[in-house]
Design an enzyme around this catalytic site. Structure first.
Site, short mmCIF file in Angstrom:
data_model
loop_
_atom_site.label_atom_id
_atom_site.label_comp_id
_atom_site.label_asym_id
_atom_site.label_seq_id
_atom_site.Cartn_x
_atom_site.Cartn_y
_atom_site.Cartn_z
N LYS A 149 -4.49 -2.36 10.37
CA LYS A 149 -5.00 -2.48 9.00
C LYS A 149 -5.18 -3.93 8.55
CE LYS A 149 -3.16 1.91 7.19
NZ LYS A 149 -4.30 2.50 6.51
N GLU A 190 -9.21 4.09 -2.19
CA GLU A 190 -8.00 3.92 -2.99
C GLU A 190 -8.32 3.20 -4.31
OE1 GLU A 190 -4.62 2.33 -0.92
OE2 GLU A 190 -5.27 3.09 1.03
N ASP A 250 0.85 -1.19 0.00
CA ASP A 250 0.00 0.00 0.00
C ASP A 250 0.89 1.25 0.00
OD1 ASP A 250 -2.41 1.29 -0.15
OD2 ASP A 250 -2.75 1.33 2.01
N GLN A 298 -3.74 1.87 15.13
CA GLN A 298 -2.63 2.28 14.27
C GLN A 298 -1.76 3.35 14.95
OE1 GLN A 298 -4.14 3.49 10.41
NE2 GLN A 298 -2.12 4.20 9.79
N ASP A 314 -9.11 0.42 2.18
CA ASP A 314 -8.10 0.05 3.17
C ASP A 314 -8.65 0.41 4.55
OD1 ASP A 314 -5.71 -0.50 4.48
OD2 ASP A 314 -4.83 1.44 4.01
N THR A 321 -4.69 6.62 0.02
CA THR A 321 -5.93 7.39 0.07
C THR A 321 -5.88 8.55 -0.92
OG1 THR A 321 -5.97 6.84 2.40
CG2 THR A 321 -7.55 8.49 1.65
N HIS A 377 -3.39 14.07 1.65
CA HIS A 377 -3.66 13.09 2.72
C HIS A 377 -2.47 13.02 3.68
CE1 HIS A 377 -5.01 9.27 4.54
NE2 HIS A 377 -3.79 8.83 4.36
N GLU A 432 -10.64 4.06 3.80
CA GLU A 432 -9.72 4.82 2.95
C GLU A 432 -10.02 4.46 1.50
OE1 GLU A 432 -5.90 5.61 5.91
OE2 GLU A 432 -5.68 4.13 4.31
CA CA Z 1 -4.00 3.20 2.87
#
Ligand code: CA
Length: 445
Positions: free
Chosen positions: A264, A213, A140, A252, A245, A371, A147, A211
């Site tokens: 995640k 993506e 990722d 986190q 995501d 993102t 972002h 998120e």
């Molecule tokens: Ca992400």
């Protein structure tokens, strides 16, 4: 770069009428690949309107030959698309050309195709979609400047944008085993986090976020120690899908020293259809220009082709629907509207960077864009940004507010490629509904 051909002809229409409906995600110009279960059997196929070409049934009916048959046999010989994706691009391209002809209104085989329609073209509503391919590795990226900078500010960093951001596409290695296809429930994870009083706790994670993506799926990989150069990187992309995501930001932000881990790895969602690099050829645009004063791109991440056509004209959206909204009959609320041009790095640069140290990519690897947030308020592509890290709760129809996802909340991501002179094509949707964490574990506080 793939040049335009008859499969992109904006005048072409299908005898499958649902493909011609205004706003259809899957007109005859799209023809994305996916995997599904039909009457208990694993199949692979190609979306057309509200139906799917069952590739095994197509091969059995002897309606394709040559390179197209080779591709069709590779795709229908197993439960996933990996064997097809590993072939040289001319094979899936030949299958695309054959299908574009067979599904066209002008096909000379229309009578026979109508006879076989029930066998070859099941309705999407009658099948269950599965992951299109086995994903061996998931990377990722973090390629939206907006972002990255906002999160840096939320964390109170003196320099919100890391020094490396404008030199290379930042990334981490994600978890492939918990990538699941759109449509299922997303279980709220347990984890460690710091509560409002600063105490460390273990329990159902608050501050759950989405998120938005886009992800590239690798077709042919590269040999170890053989980097892929930026100018040829797209030859290694089979296609693209949407990626949510899901992120437990509370976990986190407490755990993250080496990079994201349990915050995640509990679940990531992807849309079921892979929109091919060839289908996106009419939507290729210049890579976003860099601001004056930004560092020059280093040679190994630069190519004339990427500067000219490294961008894709894709708009993406996120919708939120709460349990209360659904019971009141309120439609999902659009909360994000953004464009792929908000990314600082292109997919070709991500691939070149990824392999620049000799790392080998393999067929089916998934590369998330990060993102896709832009500068404007509406283009913020996760709740953390939409709410300014919880300071400005999101206002929803019916009076509800959100600073994080609650149980019962459903997020739907969707995207379309549009460009003057081309028939717009879609990515379908990537949907997931948050469900309550499992009952308390032993030792939980
Ligand atoms: Ca992400």
């Amino acid at each position: 770069m793939i040049s335009l051909n008859q499969t992109h002809d904006p005048e072409r229409r299908s005898w499958i009428e649902s493909a011609n409906a205004p706003g259809s995600h899957f007109p005859i110009q799209n023809l994305p690949f996916g995997a599904f279960t039909r009457d208990g059997e694993a199949r692979t196929g190609v979306a057309i309107g509200e139906q799917i070409v069952d590739l095994r049934a197509l091969a059995d009916a002897q309606l394709v030959d040559g390179d197209a048959l080779t591709a069709c046999t590779a795709a229908s010989g197993s439960s996933t698309l990996n064997d097809l994706m590993a072939l040289e691009p001319r094979y899936p391209s030949a299958l695309r050309h054959a299908l574009s002809g067979l599904l066209s209104r002008d096909t000379p085989l229309l009578g026979r195709l109508r006879e076989l329609e029930e066998l070859i073209l099941p309705r999407m509503a009658d099948v269950e979609m599965r992951l299109a391919c086995d994903i061996g590795d998931y990377t990722d990226f973090l390629t939206s400047l907006h972002h990255t900078e906002r999160h840096g500010r939320f964390k109170g960093l003196a320099e919100p944008l890391p020094a490396a951001f404008k030199w290379l596409p930042i990334a981490y290695h994600g978890r492939a085993s918990s990538i699941r296809v759109s449509g299922g429930n997303v279980r709220r994870p347990h984890g460690q986090y710091r509560d409002a009083e600063g105490q460390v706790r273990f329990g159902p994670a608050p501050a759950l976020d989405f998120e938005l993506e886009l992800a590239a799926l690798i077709g042919r990989g590269n040999d170890p120690e053989q980097p892929i150069d930026t100018g040829h990187a797209l030859d290694h992309v089979f296609g693209y899908c949407l990626l949510n995501d899901w992120s437990a930001k509370s976990i986190q932000w407490f755990e993250q020293v080496l990079g994201p881990f349990l915050g995640k790895s509990f679940h990531s969602s992807v849309s079921p259809w892979i929109v091919t690099e060839e289908a996106l050829a009419p939507f290729r645009i210049a890579a976003p220009a860099r601001a004056a004063g930004d560092p020059a791109v280093l040679p190994h991440l630069d190519s004339a082709a990427d500067r000219r056509a490294g961008g894709i004209d894709i708009e993406l959206e996120a919708y939120l629907s709460t349990a209360r909204m659904r019971s009141a009959g309120t439609p999902p609320e659009r909360i994000t509207q953004t464009h792929l041009g908000n990314l600082y790095w292109t997919f070709a640069q991500m691939i070149a960077h990824h392999t620049s140290n000799g790392c080998n990519l393999r067929t089916g690897d998934l590369l998330g864009s990060g993102t896709i947030s832009g500068e404007s308020a509406v283009s913020r592509a996760c709740l953390t940004e939409l709410t300014n890290a919880g300071k400005d709760p999101l206002q929803l129809p019916g009076g509800e507010t959100r600073i994080a996802l609650e149980d019962g909340d459903e997020i739907t991501l969707t995207a379309r490629a549009s460009h003057p002179g081309a028939v717009s094509i879609g990515f379908g949707e990537c949907r997931g509904r948050i469900v309550a964490a499992h009952a308390l574990h032993a030792g939980e506080q």
